[in-house]
Design a protein around this motif. Structure first.
Motif, PDB file in Angstrom:
ATOM      1  N   TRP A  87       0.830  -1.209   0.000  1.00  0.00           N
ATOM      2  CA  TRP A  87       0.000   0.000   0.000  1.00  0.00           C
ATOM      3  C   TRP A  87       0.861   1.255   0.000  1.00  0.00           C
ATOM      4  N   ARG A 126      -2.251  -0.844  -5.176  1.00  0.00           N
ATOM      5  CA  ARG A 126      -2.879  -0.301  -3.970  1.00  0.00           C
ATOM      6  C   ARG A 126      -2.332   1.090  -3.642  1.00  0.00           C
ATOM      7  N   ALA A 144      -4.074  -0.239   7.281  1.00  0.00           N
ATOM      8  CA  ALA A 144      -4.012  -1.105   6.091  1.00  0.00           C
ATOM      9  C   ALA A 144      -2.938  -2.176   6.265  1.00  0.00           C
ATOM     10  N   CYS A 148      -3.147  -6.411   6.571  1.00  0.00           N
ATOM     11  CA  CYS A 148      -2.287  -7.377   5.864  1.00  0.00           C
ATOM     12  C   CYS A 148      -1.756  -8.399   6.863  1.00  0.00           C
ATOM     13  N   ASN A 155       2.433  -8.199   2.691  1.00  0.00           N
ATOM     14  CA  ASN A 155       2.466  -6.835   2.165  1.00  0.00           C
ATOM     15  C   ASN A 155       2.569  -5.796   3.273  1.00  0.00           C
ATOM     16  N   SER A 157       2.690  -1.272   4.214  1.00  0.00           N
ATOM     17  CA  SER A 157       2.280   0.080   3.815  1.00  0.00           C
ATOM     18  C   SER A 157       3.491   0.987   3.832  1.00  0.00           C
TER      19      SER A 157
ATOM     20  N   ASN B  68      -8.742  -1.783   3.698  1.00  0.00           N
ATOM     21  CA  ASN B  68      -8.027  -2.991   3.294  1.00  0.00           C
ATOM     22  C   ASN B  68      -8.756  -4.260   3.728  1.00  0.00           C
ATOM     23  N   TYR B 104     -12.476   2.683  -3.406  1.00  0.00           N
ATOM     24  CA  TYR B 104     -12.306   2.289  -2.004  1.00  0.00           C
ATOM     25  C   TYR B 104     -13.580   2.595  -1.228  1.00  0.00           C
TER      26      TYR B 104
END
Lengths: 400, 320
Positions: A87, A126, A144, A148, A155, A157, B68, B104
């Motif tokens: 991200w 992303r 975020a 993950c 992944n 950020s 997410n 989103y």
């Protein structure tokens, strides 16, 4: 009893490639020639785009624009290490990073040209939309990356912000969260020395911004932000740490904003020309050219070829941008929620019918009914009111 | 109501592995009102998360989690502390779908205990619904019964957009009823007729519904028949239910704890005059908190609308 040391810390500074183009071979990352040229080409593209965007703003063809000039190495040197499923949370000066992250130049122009469609990320990449409120995006990067980790994905950020952002609560609360939960996130601070006109010294009395990591129990480092290789090495290390579950890193890229804050700003009001001239000598592109030359990857012909290619891409993007039809007016309403509620639906319907923004049930204007209307049984004797008794629809016009 | 909310949280977490609960003291302590009791033991510390004392951080991180793919339910411990997260809700949660043109979304629930009446310390008795209702993109609900709390919370958790779930703390344990043990939802934007009446419509939500019912009981003795409408869903509002009731009774009193000026009552009054102006027999009345700071508890009862003030408001409306 004597005082004992409760904690101590050191803040490291990393430079790999100095202003003369000399590289520290022990620290030099191993990157293929093709890849190095790609980094250079991205930086050139970002700069050419930047110049064009400023010109477009002056001509009234886009709105206010925030220049990235001088910070290209911070962004290209970091974004190039991520994969599409990592991200990226940009602030509003991250065009170079967004270019690396496959964002069509047309989209960048759309965004600054006042069209939300510019914020739609490339498919499968992303990238989060630009964050205007300073530092407000930093907690999102934490969340975020946390998601993950909760799903056992590898992944991470990476969030971009500036020196001003480190004064806000969002920054501190986000770093604190990330430290407590060992969240795989990279906090990339581009300390470009100014938050509009306010100098770095007014943001914090701390000697470095990197040392703020210490307070949150996370790794922190200051790097030469005009040295792409130093940024690359520090981000690579932070990525390994994050992917190995060892927590976040704060990287302070020491750099300089060569342009105005935005096209609405005049930096001459608060900084001297000689200061800017000093920083121009540290230009990240010029330094990288020296490095490429030392690797025999650079020539005048190559330089002009890259420039021409960038100009062609930017010209094409401008053409594409300007041929995008205006957004549909209904788009004003369409994304408030997955399903519009009755109220918004009605506002939309009324607007599209051409009635205007009022969401009242459309009635033909009632003209002067005040005294002509028949008296009704009112709780106050003698009071007159218009009768709608027996009418089931409010939009029926009473007949006087 | 505490048990009903707890049951809804458990059922939604059971049904959807993306649902997580985070906030201050929600784990080991089970929440300061015990709303999240037992969830940590059942779902583990990856899904029931004690966070730092950091409301902005809780809401901000929840936005990232939601974007997410998770379904975070963030608890803010008290109403007065939601303000620290307000910027994140207004600037980001509520508009990310719009800003990204649908790329989103932010399926986030923020729950918090709201309102006065329990002699709590300063900043623990606020009624901040207007800030949320005024923000495009947020849904806002405030139940008055355990059964509604359970169904509305389930709707919030399953909704693809951000929702604010307000829990009137003075009726956390004061209002009791049998609640359907099955998993169920109550749709947004549907008000509930609590009591039928002919003369006056009382419109309220949360803890004030109970006060309105008591006032209606008292007024019955004076031969004034009150209809009580619990709007439940503050946004979207059930405008039809309000208008239909007004058309029937012609007289309305809106009751809420929040300060009067630009409280949700103001919007309800505006909607009534837009949609049912000609049905009105009297100006729409409001019995609300005053335009003052929520007081410490010695003056709390003076601030909060109560049965006497509601009865008086009804009398004024009827005698107009």
């Amino acid at each position: 009893m004597p005082f004992k040391s409760a904690a101590s810390f050191e803040v490291k500074f990393l430079q790999v490639l100095n202003e003369k183009g000399e590289v520290d071979s022990k620290l030099e990352p191993r990157i293929s020639g093709e890849r190095l040229k790609q980094f250079y080409e991205w930086m050139v593209l970002a700069r050419v785009f930047d110049e064009k965007a400023i010109a477009l703003q002056r001509q009234g063809r886009i709105g206010t624009y925030a220049s990235v000039r001088g910070q290209e190495a911070c962004q290209v040197g970091s974004a190039c290490l991520l994969n599409d499923l990592d991200w990226v949370f940009p602030a509003f000066r991250e065009n170079a990073a967004l270019i690396v992250r496959k964002t069509p130049l047309k989209n960048l122009l759309l965004y600054w040209g006042g069209d939300e469609r510019g914020s739609v990320p490339p498919l499968g990449v992303r990238n989060f939309p630009v964050a205007i409120p300073v530092s407000s995006q930093i907690p999102h990067a934490v969340g975020a990356a946390w998601a993950c980790r909760l799903r056992n994905e590898k992944n991470v950020s990476l969030v971009y912000f500036g020196d001003g952002a480190t004064s806000r609560g969002d920054f501190h609360e986000a770093l604190n969260f990330a430290g407590v939960f060992k969240i795989p996130v990279i906090f990339l601070c581009q300390n470009n020395q100014y938050a509009i006109s306010v100098p770095r010294s007014r943001q914090s009395a701390a000697q470095t911004l990197a040392q703020k990591a210490v307070a949150y129990g996370i790794e922190g480092i200051q790097v030469d932000g005009n040295d792409l290789l130093a940024v690359y090495v520090s981000v690579q290390e932070a990525l390994e740490r994050a992917r190995a579950g060892k927590g976040p890193t704060l990287i302070e890229c020491f750099t300089y904003r060569l342009g105005d804050h935005t096209t609405s700003d005049d930096a001459k009001r608060y900084r001297t020309e000689s200061e800017v001239e000093e920083w121009k000598k540290k230009d990240p592109l010029a330094r990288f050219e020296l490095y490429l030359a030392s690797k025999k990857l650079f020539s005048k012909e190559y330089q002009s070829e890259v420039l021409e290619r960038a100009q062609a891409l930017v010209d094409q993007a401008v053409q594409e941008y300007e041929s995008v039809p205006l957004p549909a007016v209904s788009d004003l309403f369409n994304y408030v929620a997955a399903q519009l509620d009755a109220n918004v639906s009605m506002q939309k319907a009324r607007y599209l019918e051409g009635v205007g923004a009022q969401d009242v049930v459309p009635v033909t204007p009632v003209v002067a009914p005040l005294v002509k209307g028949p008296a009704n049984q009112s709780s106050k004797p003698g009071k007159k009111r218009v009768s709608l008794e027996g009418s089931s629809k409010a939009d029926e016009v009473p007949d006087f | 109501m505490v048990q009903a909310i707890n049951a809804a949280l458990g059922q939604e977490m059971q049904a959807d592995a993306r649902v997580i609960v985070l906030g201050e003291d929600v784990g080991r302590d089970g929440g300061v009102f015990r709303v999240t009791e037992g969830l940590l033991e059942k779902f583990g510390e990856n899904r029931v998360i004690d966070t730092p004392l950091s409301e902005l951080g809780i809401v901000g991180a929840s936005i990232g989690l939601a974007v997410n793919g998770m379904r975070p339910i963030a608890e803010i411990q008290f109403d007065g502390f939601t303000y620290a997260g307000l910027d994140q809700l207004i600037d980001h949660a509520s508009r990310i779908r719009t800003r990204s043109r649908g790329a989103y979304s932010c399926p986030l629930v923020v729950r918090f205990p709201c309102g006065g009446g329990i002699h709590a310390p300063e900043h623990h008795s606020e009624s901040p619904e207007t800030y949320f209702v005024h923000t495009p993109g947020l849904k806002v609900v405030c139940p008055s019964t355990p059964g509604d709390a359970k169904g509305l919370l389930a709707s919030c958790v399953q909704d693809p957009d951000p929702c604010i779930f307000m829990e009137p703390k003075r009726i956390y344990r004061a209002v009791k009823e049998e609640v359907n043990e099955e998993r169920y939802t109550i749709p947004f934007g549907v008000a509930k007729g609590v009591r039928e009446g002919e003369d006056v419509t009382l419109i309220a939500w949360g803890a004030m519904v109970r006060e309105c019912v008591k006032a209606a009981d008292q007024l019955e003795a004076e031969h004034v028949s009150c209809e009580v409408l619990d709007v439940r869903s503050l946004k979207p509002l059930d405008v039809n239910a309000i208008v239909n009731s007004v058309k029937k009774t012609g007289r309305v009193l809106v009751v809420h704890e929040a300060p009067k000026t630009l409280g949700l009552g103001a919007e309800i009054v505006a909607l009534i005059q837009e949609h049912a102006f000609l049905s009105l027999e009297a100006p729409v009345g409001r019995v609300t908190g005053f335009d003052v700071a929520m007081p410490l508890y010695k003056l709390e009862e003076a601030y909060l609308p109560n049965v006497n003030r509601i009865v008086e408001g009804v009398r004024r409306t009827v005698l107009f």
